[in-house]
Design a protein around this motif. Structure first.
Motif, PDB file in Angstrom:
ATOM      1  N   GLU A  19       0.787  -1.098   0.117  1.00 58.41           N
ATOM      2  CA  GLU A  19      -0.116  -0.014   0.000  1.00 58.41           C
ATOM      3  C   GLU A  19       0.961   1.239   0.009  1.00 58.41           C
ATOM      4  OE1 GLU A  19      -2.719  -0.422   3.384  1.00 58.41           O
ATOM      5  OE2 GLU A  19      -3.642  -1.837   2.507  1.00 58.41           O
ATOM      6  N   TYR A  20       1.729   1.318   0.722  1.00 57.59           N
ATOM      7  CA  TYR A  20       2.796   2.300   0.872  1.00 57.59           C
ATOM      8  C   TYR A  20       3.511   2.536  -0.342  1.00 57.59           C
ATOM      9  CZ  TYR A  20       6.731   5.402   2.437  1.00 57.59           C
ATOM     10  OH  TYR A  20       7.596   6.387   2.482  1.00 57.59           O
ATOM     11  N   ILE A  21       4.067   1.733  -1.057  1.00 53.68           N
ATOM     12  CA  ILE A  21       4.927   1.946  -2.444  1.00 53.68           C
ATOM     13  C   ILE A  21       4.041   2.370  -3.524  1.00 53.68           C
ATOM     14  CG2 ILE A  21       6.893   0.708  -1.443  1.00 53.68           C
ATOM     15  CD1 ILE A  21       6.105  -1.438  -3.318  1.00 53.68           C
ATOM     16  N   SER A  22       2.639   1.890  -3.403  1.00 62.19           N
ATOM     17  CA  SER A  22       1.771   2.391  -4.313  1.00 62.19           C
ATOM     18  C   SER A  22       1.386   3.714  -4.289  1.00 62.19           C
ATOM     19  CB  SER A  22       0.671   1.372  -4.491  1.00 62.19           C
ATOM     20  OG  SER A  22      -0.041   1.286  -3.231  1.00 62.19           O
ATOM     21  N   GLY A  23       1.564   4.488  -3.059  1.00 62.31           N
ATOM     22  CA  GLY A  23       1.099   5.650  -2.876  1.00 62.31           C
ATOM     23  C   GLY A  23       1.853   6.913  -3.551  1.00 62.31           C
ATOM     24  N   ASN A  24       1.264   8.008  -3.518  1.00 64.16           N
ATOM     25  CA  ASN A  24       1.752   9.484  -4.271  1.00 64.16           C
ATOM     26  C   ASN A  24       3.107   9.778  -3.378  1.00 64.16           C
ATOM     27  OD1 ASN A  24       2.042  11.389  -6.234  1.00 64.16           O
ATOM     28  ND2 ASN A  24       1.170  12.758  -4.607  1.00 64.16           N
ATOM     29  N   ASN A  25       3.123   9.621  -2.062  1.00 62.19           N
ATOM     30  CA  ASN A  25       4.255  10.036  -1.449  1.00 62.19           C
ATOM     31  C   ASN A  25       5.635   9.255  -1.855  1.00 62.19           C
ATOM     32  OD1 ASN A  25       5.427  11.738   0.704  1.00 62.19           O
ATOM     33  ND2 ASN A  25       5.614   9.738   1.843  1.00 62.19           N
ATOM     34  N   TRP A  26       5.394   7.899  -1.731  1.00 65.02           N
ATOM     35  CA  TRP A  26       6.556   7.046  -2.139  1.00 65.02           C
ATOM     36  C   TRP A  26       6.986   7.360  -3.677  1.00 65.02           C
ATOM     37  CZ3 TRP A  26      10.634   4.881  -0.657  1.00 65.02           C
ATOM     38  CH2 TRP A  26      11.493   3.897  -1.510  1.00 65.02           C
ATOM     39  N   ASN A  27       6.184   7.719  -4.368  1.00 71.37           N
ATOM     40  CA  ASN A  27       6.433   7.827  -5.932  1.00 71.37           C
ATOM     41  C   ASN A  27       7.568   9.271  -5.896  1.00 71.37           C
ATOM     42  OD1 ASN A  27       5.410   5.671  -7.276  1.00 71.37           O
ATOM     43  ND2 ASN A  27       3.471   6.319  -7.326  1.00 71.37           N
ATOM     44  N   GLN A  28       6.925  10.174  -5.412  1.00 69.21           N
ATOM     45  CA  GLN A  28       7.941  11.170  -5.225  1.00 69.21           C
ATOM     46  C   GLN A  28       9.062  11.142  -4.594  1.00 69.21           C
ATOM     47  OE1 GLN A  28       5.495  14.171  -3.141  1.00 69.21           O
ATOM     48  NE2 GLN A  28       3.987  14.531  -4.658  1.00 69.21           N
ATOM     49  N   ILE A  29       9.263  10.404  -3.524  1.00 71.66           N
ATOM     50  CA  ILE A  29      10.344  10.044  -2.814  1.00 71.66           C
ATOM     51  C   ILE A  29      11.445   9.406  -3.914  1.00 71.66           C
ATOM     52  CG2 ILE A  29      11.708   8.814  -0.847  1.00 71.66           C
ATOM     53  CD1 ILE A  29       9.186   9.474   0.686  1.00 71.66           C
ATOM     54  N   ARG A  30      10.816   8.232  -4.290  1.00 71.58           N
ATOM     55  CA  ARG A  30      11.576   7.375  -5.370  1.00 71.58           C
ATOM     56  C   ARG A  30      12.000   8.150  -6.562  1.00 71.58           C
ATOM     57  NH1 ARG A  30      10.372   4.589 -10.071  1.00 71.58           N
ATOM     58  NH2 ARG A  30      11.391   2.636 -10.127  1.00 71.58           N
ATOM     59  N   LEU A  31      11.347   9.141  -7.282  1.00 77.04           N
ATOM     60  CA  LEU A  31      11.849   9.778  -8.296  1.00 77.04           C
ATOM     61  C   LEU A  31      12.777  10.866  -7.906  1.00 77.04           C
ATOM     62  CD1 LEU A  31       8.416  11.009 -10.199  1.00 77.04           C
ATOM     63  CD2 LEU A  31      10.488   9.400 -10.952  1.00 77.04           C
ATOM     64  N   HIS A  32      12.809  11.207  -6.714  1.00 75.48           N
ATOM     65  CA  HIS A  32      13.922  12.272  -6.045  1.00 75.48           C
ATOM     66  C   HIS A  32      15.178  11.563  -6.085  1.00 75.48           C
ATOM     67  CE1 HIS A  32      15.857  15.495  -3.874  1.00 75.48           C
ATOM     68  NE2 HIS A  32      16.309  14.401  -2.975  1.00 75.48           N
ATOM     69  N   VAL A  33      15.009  10.074  -5.383  1.00 73.91           N
ATOM     70  CA  VAL A  33      16.290   9.093  -5.226  1.00 73.91           C
ATOM     71  C   VAL A  33      16.830   8.855  -6.701  1.00 73.91           C
ATOM     72  CG1 VAL A  33      17.269   7.210  -4.461  1.00 73.91           C
ATOM     73  CG2 VAL A  33      15.675   8.429  -3.205  1.00 73.91           C
ATOM     74  N   LEU A  34      15.986   8.596  -7.616  1.00 72.85           N
ATOM     75  CA  LEU A  34      16.481   8.218  -8.970  1.00 72.85           C
ATOM     76  C   LEU A  34      17.266   9.517  -9.743  1.00 72.85           C
ATOM     77  CD1 LEU A  34      13.373   6.317  -9.845  1.00 72.85           C
ATOM     78  CD2 LEU A  34      15.536   5.186  -9.755  1.00 72.85           C
ATOM     79  N   LYS A  35      16.579  10.551  -9.497  1.00 70.74           N
ATOM     80  CA  LYS A  35      17.273  11.545 -10.331  1.00 70.74           C
ATOM     81  C   LYS A  35      18.710  12.083  -9.301  1.00 70.74           C
ATOM     82  CE  LYS A  35      13.177  14.058 -11.683  1.00 70.74           C
ATOM     83  NZ  LYS A  35      11.977  15.053 -11.250  1.00 70.74           N
ATOM     84  N   ARG A  36      18.591  11.858  -7.984  1.00 69.58           N
ATOM     85  CA  ARG A  36      19.860  12.115  -7.262  1.00 69.58           C
ATOM     86  C   ARG A  36      20.737  11.341  -7.660  1.00 69.58           C
ATOM     87  NH1 ARG A  36      19.809   9.946  -1.406  1.00 69.58           N
ATOM     88  NH2 ARG A  36      20.049   8.030  -2.854  1.00 69.58           N
ATOM     89  N   ASP A  37      20.564  10.057  -7.895  1.00 72.14           N
ATOM     90  CA  ASP A  37      21.750   9.060  -8.409  1.00 72.14           C
ATOM     91  C   ASP A  37      21.877   9.086  -9.769  1.00 72.14           C
ATOM     92  OD1 ASP A  37      21.798   8.500  -5.474  1.00 72.14           O
ATOM     93  OD2 ASP A  37      20.722   6.780  -5.808  1.00 72.14           O
ATOM     94  N   ASN A  38      21.168   9.771 -10.624  1.00 66.23           N
ATOM     95  CA  ASN A  38      21.222   9.961 -12.171  1.00 66.23           C
ATOM     96  C   ASN A  38      20.902   8.571 -12.963  1.00 66.23           C
ATOM     97  OD1 ASN A  38      22.452  12.761 -12.127  1.00 66.23           O
ATOM     98  ND2 ASN A  38      24.453  11.651 -11.455  1.00 66.23           N
ATOM     99  N   TYR A  39      19.814   8.130 -12.245  1.00 67.32           N
ATOM    100  CA  TYR A  39      19.166   6.938 -13.011  1.00 67.32           C
ATOM    101  C   TYR A  39      20.239   5.869 -12.963  1.00 67.32           C
ATOM    102  CZ  TYR A  39      15.291   9.868 -13.301  1.00 67.32           C
ATOM    103  OH  TYR A  39      14.027  10.678 -13.089  1.00 67.32           O
ATOM    104  N   THR A  40      21.224   5.661 -12.257  1.00 71.02           N
ATOM    105  CA  THR A  40      22.377   4.781 -12.188  1.00 71.02           C
ATOM    106  C   THR A  40      22.336   3.883 -11.006  1.00 71.02           C
ATOM    107  OG1 THR A  40      23.448   6.346 -13.524  1.00 71.02           O
ATOM    108  CG2 THR A  40      24.889   4.694 -12.473  1.00 71.02           C
ATOM    109  N   CYS A  41      22.584   2.546 -10.960  1.00 70.13           N
ATOM    110  CA  CYS A  41      22.865   1.864  -9.804  1.00 70.13           C
ATOM    111  C   CYS A  41      23.997   2.170  -9.236  1.00 70.13           C
ATOM    112  CB  CYS A  41      22.934   0.467 -10.433  1.00 70.13           C
ATOM    113  SG  CYS A  41      23.214  -0.858  -9.054  1.00 70.13           S
ATOM    114  N   VAL A  42      23.886   2.621  -7.951  1.00 68.27           N
ATOM    115  CA  VAL A  42      25.145   2.928  -6.883  1.00 68.27           C
ATOM    116  C   VAL A  42      26.060   1.787  -6.818  1.00 68.27           C
ATOM    117  CG1 VAL A  42      23.767   4.836  -6.153  1.00 68.27           C
ATOM    118  CG2 VAL A  42      23.952   2.535  -4.798  1.00 68.27           C
TER     119      VAL A  42
END
Length: 84
Positions: A19-42
């Motif tokens: 339920e949490y990972i399908s929510g809007n809040n998680w999607n915003q956090i997820r996109l922030h992390v992906l952008k921060r990491d340049n869509y690259t596996c750390v």
């Protein structure tokens, strides 16, 4: 009784997690992390493809510190969870 109560607790946690990972809040956090990491596996440096935002800890689950999260490719995510 112990195994049964663990199974119930596990199913409840799994449902809450889904339920949490399908929510809007998680999607915003997820996109922030992906952008921060340049869509690259750390872990391996793979860019693009199927990427996961991985919790390094669940201590602050649903109230994550952005530093608790990293971008991982499918293979590295599976490896970290011992499924590869």
């Amino acid at each position: 009784m112990g195994r049964y109560s663990y199974a119930i607790r596990s199913n409840t946690l799994l449902r809450q997690h889904k339920e949490y990972i399908s929510g809007n809040n998680w999607n915003q956090i997820r996109l922030h992390v992906l952008k921060r990491d340049n869509y690259t596996c750390v872990k391996c440096g793979k860019n693009g493809g199927k990427l996961y935002v991985h919790h390094k800890t669940y201590k602050r689950w649903s109230n994550e510190n952005i530093n608790d999260l990293v971008t991982l490719c499918y293979n590295c995510h599976e490896e970290i969870h011992g499924r590869n």
